[in-house]
Scaffold this motif. Structure first.
Motif, PDB file in Angstrom:
ATOM      1  N   LEU A  39      -8.591  -0.146  -8.737  1.00 39.92           N
ATOM      2  CA  LEU A  39      -7.321  -0.277  -8.022  1.00 39.92           C
ATOM      3  C   LEU A  39      -7.403   0.343  -6.635  1.00 39.92           C
ATOM      4  O   LEU A  39      -6.918  -0.250  -5.655  1.00 39.92           O
ATOM      5  N   ASN A  40      -7.999   1.511  -6.537  1.00 44.39           N
ATOM      6  CA  ASN A  40      -8.123   2.176  -5.234  1.00 44.39           C
ATOM      7  C   ASN A  40      -8.905   1.311  -4.247  1.00 44.39           C
ATOM      8  O   ASN A  40      -8.557   1.229  -3.061  1.00 44.39           O
ATOM      9  N   PHE A  41      -9.950   0.667  -4.725  1.00 44.36           N
ATOM     10  CA  PHE A  41     -10.747  -0.207  -3.858  1.00 44.36           C
ATOM     11  C   PHE A  41      -9.941  -1.453  -3.479  1.00 44.36           C
ATOM     12  O   PHE A  41      -9.930  -1.869  -2.313  1.00 44.36           O
ATOM     13  N   TYR A  42      -9.252  -2.043  -4.456  1.00 43.88           N
ATOM     14  CA  TYR A  42      -8.431  -3.230  -4.204  1.00 43.88           C
ATOM     15  C   TYR A  42      -7.330  -2.950  -3.175  1.00 43.88           C
ATOM     16  O   TYR A  42      -7.035  -3.781  -2.313  1.00 43.88           O
ATOM     17  N   MET A  43      -6.733  -1.766  -3.232  1.00 44.68           N
ATOM     18  CA  MET A  43      -5.601  -1.460  -2.371  1.00 44.68           C
ATOM     19  C   MET A  43      -6.004  -1.203  -0.921  1.00 44.68           C
ATOM     20  O   MET A  43      -5.140  -1.090  -0.059  1.00 44.68           O
ATOM     21  N   ILE A  44      -7.292  -1.125  -0.621  1.00 44.84           N
ATOM     22  CA  ILE A  44      -7.725  -1.000   0.770  1.00 44.84           C
ATOM     23  C   ILE A  44      -7.265  -2.220   1.566  1.00 44.84           C
ATOM     24  O   ILE A  44      -6.816  -2.110   2.708  1.00 44.84           O
ATOM     25  N   ASN A  45      -7.370  -3.386   0.937  1.00 42.15           N
ATOM     26  CA  ASN A  45      -6.920  -4.635   1.565  1.00 42.15           C
ATOM     27  C   ASN A  45      -6.434  -5.568   0.465  1.00 42.15           C
ATOM     28  O   ASN A  45      -7.132  -6.507   0.079  1.00 42.15           O
ATOM     29  N   PRO A  46      -5.240  -5.321  -0.088  1.00 40.95           N
ATOM     30  CA  PRO A  46      -4.778  -6.072  -1.265  1.00 40.95           C
ATOM     31  C   PRO A  46      -4.631  -7.568  -1.004  1.00 40.95           C
ATOM     32  O   PRO A  46      -4.193  -7.985   0.065  1.00 40.95           O
ATOM     33  N   LYS A  47      -5.032  -8.344  -2.001  1.00 42.30           N
ATOM     34  CA  LYS A  47      -4.921  -9.802  -1.927  1.00 42.30           C
ATOM     35  C   LYS A  47      -3.598 -10.253  -2.538  1.00 42.30           C
ATOM     36  O   LYS A  47      -2.874  -9.471  -3.157  1.00 42.30           O
ATOM     37  N   ALA A  48      -3.323 -11.553  -2.381  1.00 38.83           N
ATOM     38  CA  ALA A  48      -2.062 -12.101  -2.869  1.00 38.83           C
ATOM     39  C   ALA A  48      -1.927 -11.965  -4.377  1.00 38.83           C
ATOM     40  O   ALA A  48      -0.827 -11.803  -4.898  1.00 38.83           O
ATOM     41  N   ALA A  49      -3.044 -12.032  -5.100  1.00 33.34           N
ATOM     42  CA  ALA A  49      -3.007 -11.918  -6.556  1.00 33.34           C
ATOM     43  C   ALA A  49      -4.007 -10.860  -7.000  1.00 33.34           C
ATOM     44  O   ALA A  49      -5.177 -10.923  -6.624  1.00 33.34           O
ATOM     45  N   SER A  50      -3.559  -9.921  -7.806  1.00 31.01           N
ATOM     46  CA  SER A  50      -4.462  -8.851  -8.249  1.00 31.01           C
ATOM     47  C   SER A  50      -5.615  -9.402  -9.073  1.00 31.01           C
ATOM     48  O   SER A  50      -6.728  -8.867  -9.038  1.00 31.01           O
ATOM     49  N   LYS A  94       0.832  -1.213   0.000  1.00 29.31           N
ATOM     50  CA  LYS A  94       0.000   0.000   0.000  1.00 29.31           C
ATOM     51  C   LYS A  94       0.867   1.264   0.000  1.00 29.31           C
ATOM     52  O   LYS A  94       0.577   2.227  -0.713  1.00 29.31           O
ATOM     53  N   GLU A  95       1.922   1.244   0.788  1.00 30.26           N
ATOM     54  CA  GLU A  95       2.812   2.408   0.861  1.00 30.26           C
ATOM     55  C   GLU A  95       3.525   2.658  -0.465  1.00 30.26           C
ATOM     56  O   GLU A  95       3.613   3.805  -0.931  1.00 30.26           O
ATOM     57  N   LEU A  96       4.026   1.585  -1.078  1.00 27.88           N
ATOM     58  CA  LEU A  96       4.773   1.731  -2.331  1.00 27.88           C
ATOM     59  C   LEU A  96       3.861   2.062  -3.505  1.00 27.88           C
ATOM     60  O   LEU A  96       4.262   2.756  -4.445  1.00 27.88           O
ATOM     61  N   MET A  97       2.631   1.569  -3.460  1.00 24.81           N
ATOM     62  CA  MET A  97       1.706   1.748  -4.580  1.00 24.81           C
ATOM     63  C   MET A  97       1.065   3.132  -4.586  1.00 24.81           C
ATOM     64  O   MET A  97       0.707   3.662  -5.652  1.00 24.81           O
ATOM     65  N   LEU A  98       0.944   3.748  -3.428  1.00 31.42           N
ATOM     66  CA  LEU A  98       0.188   4.998  -3.301  1.00 31.42           C
ATOM     67  C   LEU A  98       0.641   6.096  -4.270  1.00 31.42           C
ATOM     68  O   LEU A  98      -0.203   6.750  -4.904  1.00 31.42           O
ATOM     69  N   PRO A  99       1.952   6.336  -4.442  1.00 30.61           N
ATOM     70  CA  PRO A  99       2.357   7.408  -5.377  1.00 30.61           C
ATOM     71  C   PRO A  99       1.952   7.144  -6.825  1.00 30.61           C
ATOM     72  O   PRO A  99       1.901   8.086  -7.636  1.00 30.61           O
ATOM     73  N   PHE A 100       1.679   5.881  -7.158  1.00 35.87           N
ATOM     74  CA  PHE A 100       1.295   5.532  -8.527  1.00 35.87           C
ATOM     75  C   PHE A 100      -0.206   5.681  -8.768  1.00 35.87           C
ATOM     76  O   PHE A 100      -0.650   5.684  -9.921  1.00 35.87           O
ATOM     77  N   GLN A 101      -0.985   5.798  -7.707  1.00 33.27           N
ATOM     78  CA  GLN A 101      -2.447   5.804  -7.829  1.00 33.27           C
ATOM     79  C   GLN A 101      -2.957   7.187  -8.201  1.00 33.27           C
ATOM     80  O   GLN A 101      -3.608   7.877  -7.417  1.00 33.27           O
ATOM     81  N   THR A 102      -2.645   7.580  -9.428  1.00 36.13           N
ATOM     82  CA  THR A 102      -3.043   8.895  -9.928  1.00 36.13           C
ATOM     83  C   THR A 102      -3.644   8.744 -11.324  1.00 36.13           C
ATOM     84  O   THR A 102      -3.368   7.773 -12.050  1.00 36.13           O
ATOM     85  N   ALA A 103      -4.441   9.740 -11.700  1.00 33.19           N
ATOM     86  CA  ALA A 103      -5.060   9.749 -13.031  1.00 33.19           C
ATOM     87  C   ALA A 103      -4.036   9.978 -14.136  1.00 33.19           C
ATOM     88  O   ALA A 103      -4.327   9.737 -15.310  1.00 33.19           O
ATOM     89  N   GLU A 104      -2.848  10.450 -13.792  1.00 31.93           N
ATOM     90  CA  GLU A 104      -1.791  10.611 -14.782  1.00 31.93           C
ATOM     91  C   GLU A 104      -1.240   9.267 -15.243  1.00 31.93           C
ATOM     92  O   GLU A 104      -0.731   9.141 -16.349  1.00 31.93           O
ATOM     93  N   ILE A 105      -1.335   8.261 -14.375  1.00 31.35           N
ATOM     94  CA  ILE A 105      -0.747   6.950 -14.664  1.00 31.35           C
ATOM     95  C   ILE A 105      -1.793   5.938 -15.104  1.00 31.35           C
ATOM     96  O   ILE A 105      -1.587   5.202 -16.081  1.00 31.35           O
ATOM     97  N   PHE A 106      -2.920   5.874 -14.408  1.00 33.46           N
ATOM     98  CA  PHE A 106      -3.942   4.863 -14.692  1.00 33.46           C
ATOM     99  C   PHE A 106      -5.197   5.479 -15.297  1.00 33.46           C
ATOM    100  O   PHE A 106      -5.641   6.548 -14.854  1.00 33.46           O
ATOM    101  N   PRO A 107      -5.818   4.803 -16.263  1.00 34.88           N
ATOM    102  CA  PRO A 107      -7.130   5.228 -16.758  1.00 34.88           C
ATOM    103  C   PRO A 107      -8.151   5.193 -15.626  1.00 34.88           C
ATOM    104  O   PRO A 107      -7.988   4.450 -14.645  1.00 34.88           O
ATOM    105  N   GLU A 108      -9.204   5.955 -15.784  1.00 34.09           N
ATOM    106  CA  GLU A 108     -10.186   6.121 -14.712  1.00 34.09           C
ATOM    107  C   GLU A 108     -10.780   4.799 -14.240  1.00 34.09           C
ATOM    108  O   GLU A 108     -10.940   4.576 -13.037  1.00 34.09           O
ATOM    109  N   ASN A 109     -11.126   3.905 -15.182  1.00 30.44           N
ATOM    110  CA  ASN A 109     -11.771   2.644 -14.776  1.00 30.44           C
ATOM    111  C   ASN A 109     -10.815   1.750 -13.981  1.00 30.44           C
ATOM    112  O   ASN A 109     -11.229   1.104 -13.014  1.00 30.44           O
TER     113      ASN A 109
END
Length: 205
Positions: A123-134, A103-118
């Motif tokens: 991703l934001n919902f998944y990262m609340i409690n990430p599982k072993a496999a995306s 979660k800490e490492l992924m947070l800077p990447f969670q922006t609209a500049e990097i990922f499409p809106e959908n």
């Protein structure tokens, strides 16, 4: 930047979204590791391993992933690397220590500049409690799949009905019962059973 750093920077730049290149490279630079681009594997998207006899850990990521899947997988494995550096294998591979690091490492990447809106929404919902496999998170898996190179013959295993046959890795299978994230499948020729992720892309017969 040394020649080796330039090589790693170039290797990363070939596979991740453009706006994420420097962030992804900095993760490598802060705690270096051997970074290997692997051939496509149906069993996993990437992995982390550290042998006692080797100074550097090894991280692999599959070459066939779209840039967004590649980046998420890359950061997932880097989180394993950071946790191992701190705890030396004394904690669960996907326990709270890994979840917090991811979660800490992924947070800077969670922006609209990097990922499409959908993707970003899932991703934001998944990262609340990430599982072993995306890919075990179905909304995220579906959002990511939309950016895979198109193959008109392929569908996801999830779309196939039980009892129907399909081709995977040039082998003929029959779909059996669906479990939580995987499907029990029978290889027709050998009669052996395998667990295949329900979002795996297959060619129906």
């Amino acid at each position: 930047m040394t020649q080796y750093e330039k090589q790693i920077h170039h290797r990363i730049s070939r596979f991740v979204p453009e706006k994420s290149i420097d962030l992804a490279f900095n993760l490598w630079k802060e705690k270096p590791f051997r970074f290997v681009i692997a051939k496509a594997r149906n069993s996993k998207l990437g992995d982390f391993r550290k042998k006692p006899s080797e100074d550097w850990a090894i991280i692999t990521v599959n070459e066939n992933l779209n840039p967004y899947s590649f980046l998420i997988t890359y950061v997932h494995e880097v989180a394993h690397h950071w946790v191992f550096e701190k705890y030396k294998g004394r904690v669960s591979p996907h326990g709270k220590e890994w979840k917090n690091a991811f979660k800490e490492l992924m947070l800077p990447f969670q922006t609209a500049e990097i990922f499409p809106e959908n993707i970003l929404k899932a991703l934001n919902f998944y990262m609340i409690n990430p599982k072993a496999a995306s890919l075990s998170d179905i909304p995220l898996a579906k959002a990511l799949k939309a950016y895979d190179p198109a193959n008109p013959d392929e569908i996801s295993l999830l779309e196939l009905s039980q009892g129907e046959k399909f081709m995977l890795e040039n082998r003929l299978f029959e779909k059996q019962e669906t479990r939580r994230t995987r499907v029990r499948c029978k290889e027709v020729k050998s009669g052996k059973y395998y667990l295949v992720h329900k979002m795996a892309m297959i060619i129906p017969e």
